[in-house]
Write a protein that holds these residues in place. Sequence first.
Motif, PDB file in Angstrom:
ATOM      1  N   ASP A  71       0.804  -1.221   0.000  1.00 57.99           N
ATOM      2  CA  ASP A  71       0.000   0.000   0.000  1.00 57.99           C
ATOM      3  C   ASP A  71       0.840   1.277   0.000  1.00 57.99           C
ATOM      4  N   LYS A  72       1.967   1.264   0.674  1.00 58.13           N
ATOM      5  CA  LYS A  72       2.811   2.462   0.763  1.00 58.13           C
ATOM      6  C   LYS A  72       4.035   2.385  -0.144  1.00 58.13           C
ATOM      7  N   ALA A  73       4.117   1.346  -0.965  1.00 55.69           N
ATOM      8  CA  ALA A  73       5.298   1.176  -1.824  1.00 55.69           C
ATOM      9  C   ALA A  73       5.239   2.141  -3.005  1.00 55.69           C
ATOM     10  N   PRO A  74       6.269   2.943  -3.223  1.00 52.13           N
ATOM     11  CA  PRO A  74       6.276   3.912  -4.328  1.00 52.13           C
ATOM     12  C   PRO A  74       6.037   3.283  -5.694  1.00 52.13           C
ATOM     13  N   ILE A  75       6.472   2.033  -5.879  1.00 56.15           N
ATOM     14  CA  ILE A  75       6.331   1.413  -7.199  1.00 56.15           C
ATOM     15  C   ILE A  75       4.870   1.181  -7.569  1.00 56.15           C
ATOM     16  N   MET A  76       3.974   1.240  -6.600  1.00 59.61           N
ATOM     17  CA  MET A  76       2.565   0.996  -6.895  1.00 59.61           C
ATOM     18  C   MET A  76       1.854   2.234  -7.438  1.00 59.61           C
ATOM     19  N   GLU A  77       2.484   3.386  -7.324  1.00 61.15           N
ATOM     20  CA  GLU A  77       1.808   4.637  -7.691  1.00 61.15           C
ATOM     21  C   GLU A  77       1.448   4.707  -9.173  1.00 61.15           C
ATOM     22  N   SER A  78       2.198   4.017 -10.020  1.00 60.16           N
ATOM     23  CA  SER A  78       1.941   4.103 -11.461  1.00 60.16           C
ATOM     24  C   SER A  78       1.047   2.979 -11.981  1.00 60.16           C
ATOM     25  N   ILE A  79       0.656   2.045 -11.121  1.00 67.04           N
ATOM     26  CA  ILE A  79      -0.166   0.918 -11.563  1.00 67.04           C
ATOM     27  C   ILE A  79      -1.590   1.393 -11.842  1.00 67.04           C
ATOM     28  N   ASP A  80      -2.098   1.072 -13.030  1.00 65.08           N
ATOM     29  CA  ASP A  80      -3.450   1.474 -13.421  1.00 65.08           C
ATOM     30  C   ASP A  80      -4.487   0.400 -13.145  1.00 65.08           C
ATOM     31  N   ALA A  81      -4.092  -0.857 -13.247  1.00 58.87           N
ATOM     32  CA  ALA A  81      -5.065  -1.937 -13.092  1.00 58.87           C
ATOM     33  C   ALA A  81      -4.342  -3.246 -12.775  1.00 58.87           C
ATOM     34  N   ILE A  82      -5.113  -4.191 -12.248  1.00 63.21           N
ATOM     35  CA  ILE A  82      -4.604  -5.516 -11.895  1.00 63.21           C
ATOM     36  C   ILE A  82      -5.301  -6.547 -12.771  1.00 63.21           C
ATOM     37  N   ALA A  83      -4.543  -7.534 -13.251  1.00 63.79           N
ATOM     38  CA  ALA A  83      -5.114  -8.631 -14.040  1.00 63.79           C
ATOM     39  C   ALA A  83      -4.470  -9.940 -13.597  1.00 63.79           C
ATOM     40  N   ALA A  84      -5.263 -10.993 -13.558  1.00 67.38           N
ATOM     41  CA  ALA A  84      -4.757 -12.302 -13.152  1.00 67.38           C
ATOM     42  C   ALA A  84      -4.461 -13.166 -14.366  1.00 67.38           C
ATOM     43  N   VAL A  85      -3.443 -13.997 -14.261  1.00 61.18           N
ATOM     44  CA  VAL A  85      -3.157 -14.980 -15.309  1.00 61.18           C
ATOM     45  C   VAL A  85      -4.356 -15.931 -15.391  1.00 61.18           C
ATOM     46  N   PRO A  86      -4.941 -16.088 -16.585  1.00 65.30           N
ATOM     47  CA  PRO A  86      -6.157 -16.900 -16.698  1.00 65.30           C
ATOM     48  C   PRO A  86      -5.881 -18.392 -16.857  1.00 65.30           C
ATOM     49  N   LEU A  87      -6.901 -19.184 -16.551  1.00 67.81           N
ATOM     50  CA  LEU A  87      -6.884 -20.606 -16.854  1.00 67.81           C
ATOM     51  C   LEU A  87      -7.657 -20.835 -18.144  1.00 67.81           C
ATOM     52  N   HIS A  88      -7.319 -21.895 -18.848  1.00 68.58           N
ATOM     53  CA  HIS A  88      -8.139 -22.295 -19.982  1.00 68.58           C
ATOM     54  C   HIS A  88      -9.501 -22.756 -19.444  1.00 68.58           C
ATOM     55  N   PRO A  89     -10.600 -22.500 -20.180  1.00 69.78           N
ATOM     56  CA  PRO A  89     -11.927 -22.912 -19.703  1.00 69.78           C
ATOM     57  C   PRO A  89     -12.011 -24.379 -19.292  1.00 69.78           C
ATOM     58  N   LYS A  90     -11.301 -25.253 -19.992  1.00 68.06           N
ATOM     59  CA  LYS A  90     -11.314 -26.670 -19.630  1.00 68.06           C
ATOM     60  C   LYS A  90     -10.686 -26.889 -18.265  1.00 68.06           C
ATOM     61  N   ARG A  91      -9.535 -26.230 -18.015  1.00 64.03           N
ATOM     62  CA  ARG A  91      -8.873 -26.349 -16.712  1.00 64.03           C
ATOM     63  C   ARG A  91      -9.716 -25.707 -15.613  1.00 64.03           C
ATOM     64  N   PHE A  92     -10.357 -24.579 -15.947  1.00 61.95           N
ATOM     65  CA  PHE A  92     -11.227 -23.914 -14.972  1.00 61.95           C
ATOM     66  C   PHE A  92     -12.382 -24.829 -14.577  1.00 61.95           C
ATOM     67  N   LYS A  93     -12.952 -25.509 -15.555  1.00 61.57           N
ATOM     68  CA  LYS A  93     -14.064 -26.415 -15.274  1.00 61.57           C
ATOM     69  C   LYS A  93     -13.612 -27.577 -14.398  1.00 61.57           C
ATOM     70  N   GLU A  94     -12.419 -28.079 -14.645  1.00 60.92           N
ATOM     71  CA  GLU A  94     -11.880 -29.186 -13.851  1.00 60.92           C
ATOM     72  C   GLU A  94     -11.681 -28.778 -12.391  1.00 60.92           C
ATOM     73  N   ARG A  95     -11.118 -27.556 -12.191  1.00 59.47           N
ATOM     74  CA  ARG A  95     -10.772 -27.112 -10.844  1.00 59.47           C
ATOM     75  C   ARG A  95     -11.926 -26.391 -10.165  1.00 59.47           C
ATOM     76  N   VAL A 143      -0.773 -10.732 -12.133  1.00 58.88           N
ATOM     77  CA  VAL A 143      -0.522 -11.529 -10.929  1.00 58.88           C
ATOM     78  C   VAL A 143      -0.775 -13.012 -11.170  1.00 58.88           C
ATOM     79  N   ASP A 144      -0.037 -13.812 -10.430  1.00 55.00           N
ATOM     80  CA  ASP A 144      -0.177 -15.271 -10.485  1.00 55.00           C
ATOM     81  C   ASP A 144       0.144 -15.813  -9.107  1.00 55.00           C
ATOM     82  N   ASP A 145      -0.023 -17.112  -8.928  1.00 57.18           N
ATOM     83  CA  ASP A 145       0.216 -17.669  -7.599  1.00 57.18           C
ATOM     84  C   ASP A 145       1.698 -17.936  -7.334  1.00 57.18           C
ATOM     85  N   ILE A 146       2.336 -18.776  -8.172  1.00 57.80           N
ATOM     86  CA  ILE A 146       3.711 -19.184  -7.899  1.00 57.80           C
ATOM     87  C   ILE A 146       4.589 -18.945  -9.127  1.00 57.80           C
TER      88      ILE A 146
END
Length: 230
Positions: free
Chosen positions: A105-129, A195-198
């Motif tokens: 929250d207080k990190a200077p590098i975050m000041e220029s970030i406009d939006a967050i997006a997550a790495v997606p799963l393929h619909p087949k993998r999403f359905k499985e999980r 963003v991603d998990d690992i």
Amino acid sequence: MKAFIVGLLDLLFPPICVGCNDRLVQGETLICTVCFNGFPETDSHTLIDNVTTNHFVGKASITYGFALYRLRKKSHLEQALCAMKYKNQPKIGYILGQRYGNILDKAPIMESIDAIAAVPLHPKRFKERGYNQSDFFAKGLSDVLDIPLYEGCIERIRYTPSQTTKNKSERITNLQGAFKARDPDLLRDKHILLVDDILTTGATLASCTNTLLGAGAGKVSIATIAIVES
């Protein structure tokens, strides 16, 4: 009556920590305080030149790279992340997103970030999980940092076999043409926090980054829950 039933269920089926398997106490959710305090945090968000950023040299042009934790094999953190990813506990991702959001929250590098997006799963993998754990991590970050979450701005259009048994070169080849930006106008000239998990080899994140930049995003930075220690 409700409190009595909850108390009885806790007595019969006590909630346990997904990290160490010890019983949780009042006020703890999924992860105990001892585990939270013991998970090895990085300070990569304070350093432009760090192991996460350097991971992408020659793979993708990222602006910043940072990870919340260092992941060690057979650790309590690994157990917690396995529960998040494979044992129907996606809320762990949200909790860790909130935790990292409070750190960033207080990190200077975050000041220029406009939006967050997550790495997606393929619909087949999403359905499985049934869920994408990275979506939950992204939502936790977004809620704490008050940065827009671009849900679905990038999609996985090609189903690829699991990356876990592949070497670095095979992972890169496996992901060629796997992603597509859905709304280039939304991305144009924006600084996206992907963003991603690992973070392991970084092949998936590199492929997503190149897709976002190719669609017109101005900059891409990367944040993960953990980076695997070599």
